[in-house]
Write a protein that holds these residues in place. Sequence first.
Motif, PDB file in Angstrom:
ATOM      1  N   GLU A   1     -12.125  14.850  -5.605  1.00 46.04           N
ATOM      2  CA  GLU A   1     -11.843  13.493  -6.062  1.00 46.04           C
ATOM      3  C   GLU A   1     -12.869  13.051  -7.106  1.00 46.04           C
ATOM      4  O   GLU A   1     -12.519  12.342  -8.061  1.00 46.04           O
ATOM      5  CB  GLU A   1     -11.825  12.530  -4.888  1.00 46.04           C
ATOM      6  CG  GLU A   1     -10.597  12.664  -4.002  1.00 46.04           C
ATOM      7  CD  GLU A   1     -10.521  11.612  -2.921  1.00 46.04           C
ATOM      8  OE1 GLU A   1      -9.472  11.529  -2.265  1.00 46.04           O
ATOM      9  OE2 GLU A   1     -11.523  10.878  -2.712  1.00 46.04           O
TER      10      GLU A   1
ATOM     11  N   ALA B   1      -8.997   2.871  -2.701  1.00 44.04           N
ATOM     12  CA  ALA B   1      -9.066   4.015  -1.792  1.00 44.04           C
ATOM     13  C   ALA B   1     -10.275   3.949  -0.871  1.00 44.04           C
ATOM     14  O   ALA B   1     -10.164   4.187   0.343  1.00 44.04           O
ATOM     15  CB  ALA B   1      -9.087   5.307  -2.608  1.00 44.04           C
ATOM     16  N   GLN B   2     -11.468   3.626  -1.433  1.00 43.99           N
ATOM     17  CA  GLN B   2     -12.688   3.700  -0.634  1.00 43.99           C
ATOM     18  C   GLN B   2     -12.994   2.443   0.168  1.00 43.99           C
ATOM     19  O   GLN B   2     -13.777   2.501   1.116  1.00 43.99           O
ATOM     20  CB  GLN B   2     -13.876   4.020  -1.549  1.00 43.99           C
ATOM     21  CG  GLN B   2     -13.822   5.390  -2.150  1.00 43.99           C
ATOM     22  CD  GLN B   2     -13.791   6.485  -1.096  1.00 43.99           C
ATOM     23  OE1 GLN B   2     -14.491   6.415  -0.094  1.00 43.99           O
ATOM     24  NE2 GLN B   2     -12.963   7.485  -1.314  1.00 43.99           N
TER      25      GLN B   2
ATOM     26  N   HIS C   1     -17.904   6.481  -4.356  1.00 43.42           N
ATOM     27  CA  HIS C   1     -17.630   5.931  -3.036  1.00 43.42           C
ATOM     28  C   HIS C   1     -18.322   4.589  -2.853  1.00 43.42           C
ATOM     29  O   HIS C   1     -17.867   3.745  -2.079  1.00 43.42           O
ATOM     30  CB  HIS C   1     -18.103   6.908  -1.947  1.00 43.42           C
ATOM     31  CG  HIS C   1     -17.190   8.063  -1.753  1.00 43.42           C
ATOM     32  ND1 HIS C   1     -17.034   8.693  -0.540  1.00 43.42           N
ATOM     33  CD2 HIS C   1     -16.369   8.723  -2.599  1.00 43.42           C
ATOM     34  CE1 HIS C   1     -16.160   9.683  -0.660  1.00 43.42           C
ATOM     35  NE2 HIS C   1     -15.752   9.719  -1.904  1.00 43.42           N
TER      36      HIS C   1
ATOM     37  N   GLY D   1      -9.826   3.949 -13.923  1.00 43.39           N
ATOM     38  CA  GLY D   1      -9.425   4.199 -12.547  1.00 43.39           C
ATOM     39  C   GLY D   1     -10.514   3.955 -11.532  1.00 43.39           C
ATOM     40  O   GLY D   1     -10.282   4.053 -10.330  1.00 43.39           O
TER      41      GLY D   1
ATOM     42  N   SER E   1      -9.735   0.884  -9.016  1.00 42.07           N
ATOM     43  CA  SER E   1      -8.709   1.152  -8.004  1.00 42.07           C
ATOM     44  C   SER E   1      -9.207   2.169  -6.987  1.00 42.07           C
ATOM     45  O   SER E   1      -8.866   2.090  -5.803  1.00 42.07           O
ATOM     46  CB  SER E   1      -7.424   1.656  -8.671  1.00 42.07           C
ATOM     47  OG  SER E   1      -7.664   2.863  -9.378  1.00 42.07           O
ATOM     48  N   TYR E   2     -10.042   3.119  -7.431  1.00 44.27           N
ATOM     49  CA  TYR E   2     -10.573   4.110  -6.490  1.00 44.27           C
ATOM     50  C   TYR E   2     -11.616   3.491  -5.570  1.00 44.27           C
ATOM     51  O   TYR E   2     -11.570   3.672  -4.349  1.00 44.27           O
ATOM     52  CB  TYR E   2     -11.192   5.270  -7.268  1.00 44.27           C
ATOM     53  CG  TYR E   2     -11.774   6.356  -6.381  1.00 44.27           C
ATOM     54  CD1 TYR E   2     -10.946   7.246  -5.714  1.00 44.27           C
ATOM     55  CD2 TYR E   2     -13.151   6.478  -6.203  1.00 44.27           C
ATOM     56  CE1 TYR E   2     -11.477   8.240  -4.895  1.00 44.27           C
ATOM     57  CE2 TYR E   2     -13.689   7.469  -5.400  1.00 44.27           C
ATOM     58  CZ  TYR E   2     -12.848   8.347  -4.741  1.00 44.27           C
ATOM     59  OH  TYR E   2     -13.366   9.313  -3.926  1.00 44.27           O
TER      60      TYR E   2
END
Length: 525
Positions: free
Chosen positions: A443, A245-246, A66, A237, A240-241
């Motif tokens: 996740e 996403a975060q 995160h 990945g 991109s995460y």
Amino acid sequence: MKQTVPPEATAPLWRWLALLLGLLLLLAALRPLSVPDEGRYAEISRWMLASGDWLTPRLDGLPFFHKPPLLHWLQAAAMGVVGVSAWSARLVPAAAAVLMVASLYLAVRRVADAALARRAALVLAASGVFLVGGQYVNHDMLVASFIASAIWCFALALLHGPRPHARLARLGFACCALGLLTKGLIGVALPGLVLLAWISWARLWPRVLRLPWFSGLLVFALLALPWFVLAGQQHPGLWSYLFGAQQFGRYTGTVFNNQHGPWFYPAVLALMLLPWSFFLPFSLKTLAEPGQAAPDTGANQLRVLCWIWVAVIVVFFSLPRSKLAGYVLPVTPALALLAALGWQRTMATRRHGERWFALLALLPAAAALALTLGPGRDTRRLSTDVAPALAARLQPGDAVYVCGGYPYDLPFLARLHAPLIVVQDWPLLRSRTGDNWRRELFEAGDFEPEAARRILQTPAQFAARDRHQRAWLLAPSGQAPPPGWRSVRAGLRWTLHASAPEGPVAPEHESLPCGDQHGGKQRQP
């Protein structure tokens, strides 16, 4: 422009700051870890120290991306020096709060006068921002200190003259890199947006072109990029995460927790800086006397920068629906300087003004003590009453299962050397769960599926476990132990059960209290 002050005149400042720092460190030692935030981030740092894996932050043994790792590097180093405790985990936010105060003092001292610098530093240090935010284990205070330091460094470099101050500019690039390593893109985006608006207002673009861009970007790259490259190679990945996403996902999303209206941050900032926030409006009056242009003094240049600083960051964080108080910590040095300017205008020349200042400074200290020690603290979600029992009985090779929630603070308190095995109906939860601890874990498990299969188990896997292995089960309190288990220690939130091989064997679908009895929502990390 800069006023020279004899050393004896600064003595009261350092005595005050030493007293406030001592109070901060005392408060940091007087309360247990709050959950989920402090339990989560302190445990990630402890695990990094215990495992020796300094590349990958891990929550319950699974990669947790995160945020980037700088907070955990620093906290793990602090624990390695002074031992593992809640207090040692809080040394990093405390140091970040000191950095925020010191950078404010040095910046104002360089451009304006020393009296204003002392007043601004004391306003910030005698506030809830310093005394409460500086003892809370998360990324907010650390990234806020780097963002503020970056803004001060670039602003001072540009105000130095037609040729910007190169070393200050390079230090600004370094602060941006450390901000990126702490909490991602905001470590660069927020200083950039504030400075863009201020430079445009002050018409300093010719000086911007003369900044040491090559050496500054080299410093930035050498500090910030190695971890992203190495971690990205090991965990495909990741970029991109983390950034998708975060960062962008949370900023633009509408499904995350803690949704508030546009009133939220003005109210939070006024509360954070009490009682000094009452003096903020008076700083507006010193921009210019009626009928005159604003004087081109160092104090006025900083005043305009600070109002732009506050406006840009408050607007930036007010656009998303999800809002948390810690997000706007980067504006508090600017607000402290503005409050100090308001005080200088209204109270500095009054009789007993310094006594009034001392009395007002006691209010945040008393409030911080009340928040830390008061009866309003919620301990019902903590595992402080069962963690010692588990730590005293746990032997190498024992498995520790948990269902019905996730005890963020227990691995830290019990000093576990293996991940908790979390029992839930994970395939079903993937399609139904929201922004909560379950999503954090599955996740994280996507980065290491093999480890996730061992750590994130279903009730069927739990029923098929090896009955000859000694095991422990943490389940919500107030429920009878499942077949084959006996209760060892009952706490407010959790009850610790021990496996009993001589007891009845649980069937394949043995009944487990795996529903989250205390709700699924949590603070957005």
